[in-house]
Write a protein that holds these residues in place. Structure first.
Motif, short mmCIF file in Angstrom:
data_model
loop_
_atom_site.label_atom_id
_atom_site.label_comp_id
_atom_site.label_asym_id
_atom_site.label_seq_id
_atom_site.Cartn_x
_atom_site.Cartn_y
_atom_site.Cartn_z
N SER A 196 0.83 -1.21 0.00
CA SER A 196 0.00 0.00 0.00
C SER A 196 0.86 1.26 0.00
CB SER A 196 -0.92 -0.01 1.23
OG SER A 196 -1.68 1.18 1.29
N TYR A 202 2.44 1.88 -3.45
CA TYR A 202 1.51 2.47 -4.41
C TYR A 202 1.23 3.95 -4.09
CZ TYR A 202 0.29 -1.95 -6.69
OH TYR A 202 0.32 -3.12 -7.42
N ARG A 228 3.21 8.78 -9.25
CA ARG A 228 3.39 7.47 -8.64
C ARG A 228 4.60 6.78 -9.25
NH1 ARG A 228 0.93 2.60 -10.20
NH2 ARG A 228 -0.49 3.76 -11.54
N SER A 252 4.54 0.69 -10.46
CA SER A 252 3.45 0.28 -11.35
C SER A 252 2.72 -0.95 -10.84
CB SER A 252 3.99 -0.01 -12.75
OG SER A 252 4.86 -1.12 -12.73
N TYR A 271 8.06 -6.25 -7.12
CA TYR A 271 7.52 -4.98 -7.59
C TYR A 271 8.24 -4.54 -8.86
CZ TYR A 271 11.76 -2.71 -5.97
OH TYR A 271 13.07 -2.34 -5.81
N GLU A 324 7.13 2.35 -12.34
CA GLU A 324 6.20 2.89 -13.33
C GLU A 324 6.95 3.38 -14.56
OE1 GLU A 324 3.48 3.06 -15.11
OE2 GLU A 324 2.34 3.38 -13.26
#
Length: 685
Positions: A568, A571, A581, A584, A607, A610
Motif C-alpha cells: 500500500s 503504491y 506514482r 506500477s 515490484y 512505473e
C-alpha cells in the motif's frame, strides 16, 4: 511424442538488448535492410515484439529462452541472487548450477545426437551441464564479451601528451574524462590528490568484471551516483601525462621527430614513442617502441587510426613479459606535434582457454579466426569517445564473432548453435541515457546520442546480414533478445537497482533504518534491530523475519499485514520532483506466480517501477516504453526451413515460447520444465 523434423540445422542469433520498437523504426526507414529481408523470408509479428518475461535482466531471460521456463521455475530471478539468510548479501548469478530447469541444448546433445554449440550465452550455460561429447560451450560467465571474466592484465590507459607538460606523470586508477568533444583529462590536480578513487568502483562493476560466483557482497545504494548507469558508465583507467620533447638518444629517429614516454603494466614499464612528420611537413603518425634501442617499432598509427588486437606484452610483478591482446587508438594529434591523445585498451591475456569446452575449441578459433577481441570501455559521456572509439570497437567484435560462427556453419561443425552478442546492451549502459537531456547531463546533445543509438542498430544489421545466405543452405535462423533498452527519462529515485540494497525510498517509508554516525548521519550499515524490510537487488523486497533471518524482528504471524502495508505504501509513494506514482505493480510472492516470479528465489514482495521512472531495463515490465522510440520488449524474428515466408502473425509470442518452438521445428522433445508453447502460427504445415 515423436515429431517430424522440419529443419536439421538451427542457429539462434541472440542480441542482448535488441529492442523491436527501435528496430522497427530503423527498418521502416530503410536503415536495417538485413532485418527487413529476414522478415520477408520468414515470420514475425508486425511490430517485431515478443512479450518478455520478468525481471527484464540478462541472466533470467537468457535462461528462460534456453529452457522455456519462467524465472520462478528455473530459479534465476535477477542478475544477482539473494542470500537465503543474510538479506543484504548478494551472490553472482551467472552460474548454470543455480538453474533448476533443463536447457534445450542438453536435449539436442544427449538425446538427438546433434552437434551443439552454446556460444557466450549468459544464462546458465557455464559450466556445461552435460558431459555429452556433442555439446560444446564457450564462456557464459558474464555478458560483456568472451573471456571478459578473466581479469585483465593491465587496465585502460589514456595518454595525454603536450609540449607544455614539463615532466611526465603516471596517475593510476583515475576515472574522469571530460564530457563532450575531445578527450582531455580536466581534473589532473584532483586525481593527483586521490589517485585511488577510480579503482573503488561499485561492487556491481567488480562482480561483473570478475565473473565472481564464489563469494557474496553487500552494498547499500543511497545516492544518485551509486545507481546502475553510474556504476557501469564510469571509465576506469590509468592516465599518463606525457612530456613531448625533441627526440634524443634513439637508434634511428628522423632529425625532426619528437618523443614522449608512456607507461603501461600498472606503472611498472616505461615505453618511448616517436611523433613523425609526413612528406608535407605535418606530424601525422606515432610509433610505439619498447626501447629506444629497438630498430623498429612494434606499432605505427596515423592520426585517427585504431589497431585492434595488437600482440603485446605486460610485465608482471616479477618483471616477466606476459603475452596479451589490446587495442591502440591515436585519437588526437596536433599537426605541429605539440599534443596528442592516445587510448590504449585493457590488456586481455592470450592463451586462456579456461571457458572453452572442449579446450581444443579455443585453439581452433584462434588459429582460424584470430585472438578474442577486447572492447574499449570508455566514457559514454564523451561523444568523441563514443563515436571514434567505442562504436568502432564493437564493429570489430561483431565482425570477429560473425566470422567465428559462419566458419562453424560453412564447415559443418555444428547442427545447432545458440549464440549471444552484447553490442547493443554493451553500449547502451554506457550512453543510452544521454539520448534524453536531463539536468544531470545537460551538456550532452540528445540528438547526437540518438544518432549513436541508430548507428549501433545499423551495426547490428551488418552483423545479421552475414547470416542471410545460410537460409539457402538449410539453416533455420531465430533472431531474438532477452530484453530491449529504454532511454530513461528520469534520474534520481533509487528503487529497483539490481546491485545492492535500495535504501532511500524504503528509508523514507520507515522500513529500512541505517546505523547513525556520531553526527547523526546515516552510514552504509543497516540497523537490523529497527529494520522491518529491505528492497534488495531489482524488484525484490524481503521482510526481516524472526526465525528465518539472523536479526529478524518481524513475527511470522505479522508478515501478511506488514507485506500488505508495504504494498500500500509503495503504491501511495510519490516522486518528490514530479508528484507522480513511482510503482506500477507490487504483489506478494504467492501472487507473483502470474508473472512467473514466485518461489524461494524471489522476494516476499515483487515490484516494478512505473513507466518513466525505469532504469535502462532492469526494473521494468517488459511492455514499457522509454524516450526516443525505445522499449523494454525483446525481439523475435524467424526464417528458414520450417518457417512460413512473409508471415505476419497476430500471435502473442512469449519468451517462454522460443525453446518449445525450436524443439518443434527440430523434432525433439521439450525441455523438462518447459512452460511455453510452440508458435504454431509461423510453422509450415
Amino acid at each position: 511424442m515423436e515429431r517430424k523434423a522440419l529443419t536439421e540445422k538451427v542457429i539462434v542469433l541472440g542480441v542482448d538488448g535488441f529492442d523491436p520498437r527501435f528496430a522497427k523504426k530503423m527498418m521502416d526507414k530503410g536503415d536495417m535492410p538485413a532485418l527487413k529481408e529476414f522478415t520477408v523470408r520468414g515470420a514475425a509479428r508486425e511490430d517485431l515484439v515478443m512479450l518478455g518475461g520478468v525481471p527484464t535482466v540478462t541472466p533470467p531471460m537468457w535462461t528462460t529462452l534456453a529452457t522455456g521456463a519462467n524465472p520462478g521455475t528455473h530459479g534465476i530471478t535477477c542478475f544477482f541472487a539473494s542470500d537465503p539468510v543474510k538479506l543484504d548479501v548478494l551472490h553472482y548469478n551467472l552460474d548454470s548450477r543455480k538453474s533448476k530447469a533443463e536447457p534445450l541444448w542438453n536435449v539436442f546433445a544427449e538425446e538427438a545426437g546433434k552437434k551443439t554449440l552454446v556460444w557466450h550465452w549468459p544464462g546458465s550455460s557455464w559450466p556445461p551441464t552435460s558431459d555429452s561429447p556433442n555439446l560444446h560451450v564457450v564462456d557464459g560467465t558474464q555478458p560483456s564479451g568472451i573471456n571478459n571474466g578473466i581479469p585483465f592484465l593491465d587496465i585502460l590507459k589514456v595518454v595525454t601528451g603536450s609540449e607544455k607538460i614539463a615532466k611526465s606523470q603516471y596517475l593510476p586508477n583515475t576515472s574522469h574524462v571530460a564530457p563532450g568533444q575531445g578527450c582531455i583529462i580536466d581534473n589532473t590536480e584532483e586525481m593527483m590528490e586521490d589517485t585511488g578513487k577510480g579503482a573503488e568502483t561499485s561492487e556491481f562493476r567488480k562482480a561483473i568484471a570478475a565473473g565472481d560466483k564464489s563469494t557474496g557482497f553487500s552494498f547499500s545504494i543511497m545516492e544518485d551516483n551509486e545507481c546502475e548507469i553510474e556504476a557501469l558508465g564510469n571509465m576506469i583507467c590509468d592516465t599518463c601525462r606525457a612530456a613531448i620533447k625533441p627526440a634524443e638518444g634513439w637508434a634511428d629517429a628522423p632529425e625532426d621527430a619528437k618523443e614522449f614516454i608512456f607507461i603501461v603494466s600498472s606503472g611498472l614499464e616505461r615505453r618511448p614513442g616517436l611523433i613523425l612528420k609526413n612528406q608535407d611537413g605535418v606530424y601525422d603518425a606515432v610509433q610505439f617502441y619498447k626501447s629506444k634501442k629497438d630498430a623498429s617499432p612494434y606499432l605505427t598509427l596515423k592520426k585517427g587510426e585504431i589497431t585492434f588486437d595488437v600482440s603485446d606484452t605486460v610485465k608482471d610483478n616479477e618483471g616477466n613479459n606476459v603475452p596479451c591482446n589490446r587495442n591502440y587508438h591515436l585519437l588526437e594529434l596536433a599537426e605541429d606535434g605539440s599534443n596528442l591523445t592516445i587510448i590504449i585498451n585493457n590488456a586481455s591475456p592470450v592463451g586462456r582457454d579456461d571457458y572453452f569446452h572442449p579446450k581444443s575449441l579455443y585453439k581452433e578459433v584462434v588459429e582460424n579466426i584470430g585472438n578474442i577481441p577486447v572492447n574499449f570501455r570508455v566514457n559514454g559521456a564523451n561523444a568523441t569517445l563514443v563515436r571514434e572509439t567505442m562504436l568502432p570497437s564493437w564493429d570489430h567484435y561483431c565482425d570477429w564473432q560473425a566470422n567465428c560462427l559462419t566458419y562453424f556453419m560453412e564447415n559443418n561443425k555444428y547442427d545447432i548453435i545458440f549464440s549471444h552478442l552484447h553490442n547493443l546492451d554493451g553500449v547502451g549502459h554506457y550512453y543510452w541515457h544521454y539520448a534524453c537531456n536531463q539536468d544531470d547531463w545537460k551538456e550532452n546533445d540528445e540528438v547526437e546520442y540518438q544518432g549513436f543509438q541508430e548507428e549501433a542498430y545499423r551495426q547490428t544489421d551488418r552483423y545479421l546480414e552475414k547470416f542471410l545466405p545460410f537460409i539457402d543452405q538449410g539453416w533455420t535462423i531465430i533472431i531474438t533478445s532477452d530484453h530491449g533498452l529504454i532511454t530513461q527519462e528520469y534520474h534520481g529515485v533509487i528503487l529497483g537497482e539490481i546491485h545492492g540494497v535500495n535504501v532511500p525510498v524504503m528509508a523514507q517509508l520507515g522500513y529500512t533504518v541505517m546505523v547513525k554516525d556520531e553526527n547523526g548521519n546515516d552510514t552504509k550499515e543497516i540497523d537490523w534491530s529497527k529494520t522491518r524490510a529491505v528492497a534488495v537487488r531489482g524488484d525484490h523486497i524481503y521482510v526481516n523475519l524472526k526465525g528465518r533471518n539472523p536479526h529478524g524482528i518481524v513475527d511470522p504471524e505479522d508478515q501478511y499485514e506488514l507485506e500488505m502495508q508495504i504494498i500500500s505504501d509503495l503504491y501511495n509513494y510519490r516522486d518528490p520532483k514530479t508528484g507522480r506514482r513511482v510503482i506500477s505493480i507490487a504483489m506478494r510472492n504467492k501472487d507473483a506466480v502470474v508473472l512467473g516470479m514466485n518461489g524461494p528465489e524471489c522476494g516476499d514482495i515483487v515490484y516494478f517501477t512505473e513507466e518513466g521512472f525505469n532504469k535502462i531495463h532492469a526494473d521494468s515490465l517488459s511492455t514499457q516504453y522509454g524516450y526516443a522510440d525505445t522499449s523494454v520488449s525483446p525481439i523475435f524474428v524467424a526464417a528458414g526451413p520450417g518457417i512460413k515466408e512473409n508471415c505476419v502473425t497476430e500471435r502473442v509470442i512469449r519468451e517462454v515460447d522460443v525453446a518449445p518452438t525450436i524443439a518443434t521445428l527440430t523434432g525433439v522433445r521439450m525441455p523438462a520444465q518447459c512452460e511455453g508453447a510452440p508458435v504454431y502460427q509461423i510453422i509450415k504445415d
